[in-house]
Design an enzyme around this catalytic site. Structure first.
Site, short mmCIF file in Angstrom:
data_model
loop_
_atom_site.label_atom_id
_atom_site.label_comp_id
_atom_site.label_asym_id
_atom_site.label_seq_id
_atom_site.Cartn_x
_atom_site.Cartn_y
_atom_site.Cartn_z
N SER A 122 56.92 -33.57 -23.42
CA SER A 122 58.39 -32.64 -23.01
C SER A 122 59.37 -33.13 -23.03
O SER A 122 59.79 -33.85 -24.72
CB SER A 122 58.16 -31.75 -22.08
OG SER A 122 58.72 -30.73 -22.19
N ASP A 183 51.02 -23.54 -25.65
CA ASP A 183 51.76 -24.54 -25.24
C ASP A 183 53.18 -23.10 -24.83
O ASP A 183 53.68 -22.15 -25.71
CB ASP A 183 52.66 -25.42 -25.43
CG ASP A 183 54.01 -25.99 -24.56
OD1 ASP A 183 53.76 -25.28 -24.30
OD2 ASP A 183 53.15 -27.03 -24.72
N HIS A 210 51.02 -26.18 -21.60
CA HIS A 210 51.82 -27.34 -20.85
C HIS A 210 51.75 -28.51 -20.40
O HIS A 210 51.51 -28.47 -19.44
CB HIS A 210 53.35 -26.45 -20.78
CG HIS A 210 55.04 -27.08 -21.35
ND1 HIS A 210 55.00 -28.31 -22.41
CD2 HIS A 210 55.78 -27.91 -19.89
CE1 HIS A 210 55.67 -28.82 -22.12
NE2 HIS A 210 56.40 -29.43 -20.81
#
Length: 230
Positions: A122, A183, A210
């Site tokens: 991320s 996601d 995610h």
């Protein structure tokens, strides 16, 4: 009888996501360590910036640090310099904290390295793309990563970071890009925007959200990528 010598595990520096820290990311990648235990040693570090625990920062999308974590949630930079918060989609002219984070990685490499590769998740994957650009431009001699793994990565929307994406050629470092088709935090279209920055990027998609995927179905892709560096 000849003795079979197994190659030493590849050492990978792990860069966590926003509102995570080294401990929480280690917990969340336990399945990955188990999946690749014969091939890699994952080493974790924490971002230098504490994320304020008020308002959106406490109730944000990721909220990745569990109640049992001893360390505060942390981030690599803030897109809102006044509120000290971060949103991957926020357009901003200037950010807060990136330089300190690059310095923190430099220190980790010096103190905990050497490392064969770097893995980011991320916001951490967005930072990894920046680190690869810094390495490619020979701006930081401490960075000698042989490969990069970017999970749910994205291009920073901050104007001052665009200098990391404007080189005359794509980044030569071998890269594996991983993203989930469901996601909701970093949609796969945002992760795909990183692909043109790298030469011959390898892509692994999964049907989930995610997180760092580590199912048996993903083992072959990880192994084939990593074997190139053993």
């Amino acid at each position: 009888m000849a003795t079979v010598t197994r190659a030493a595990p590849l050492r990978i520096l792990c860069i966590h996501g926003y509102r995570q820290n080294s401990g929480s990311f280690r917990e969340k990648t336990g399945a990955l360590r188990k999946l690749l235990k014969k091939y890699v040693e994952l080493v974790y570090m924490s971002a230098p910036h504490r994320v304020p625990q008020t308002g959106d920062a406490a109730q944000g999308k990721e909220n990745e640090v569990g109640p049992g974590s001893d360390e505060a949630p942390r981030g690599w930079w803030f897109s809102d310099t006044q509120a000290r918060s971060f949103d991957a989609g926020q357009q901003c002219q200037a950010s807060l904290g990136l330089e300190e984070s690059v310095e923190a990685v430099r220190t980790a490499v010096k103190d905990l390295g050497p490392f064969d590769g770097v893995l980011g998740f991320s916001q951490g994957a967005a930072l990894v793309a920046v680190l690869c650009s810094i390495q490619e431009q020979n701006l930081e001699p401490q960075f000698q990563f042989r490969f990069a793994i970017l999970v749910a990565g994205f291009r920073s929307a901050c104007s001052e970071h665009q200098r990391f994406y404007g080189g005359p050629a794509s980044l030569a470092i071998p890269s594996l890009h991983i993203f989930g088709q469901e996601d909701q935090v970093i949609p796969d279209r945002m992760s795909r925007e990183l692909l043109p920055l790298f030469q011959e990027p390898l892509v692994l998609t999964h049907p989930g959200g995610h997180f760092v995927p580590a199912a048996s179905a993903h083992r072959q892709t990880y192994q084939e990528f990593l074997k190139r560096f053993q």
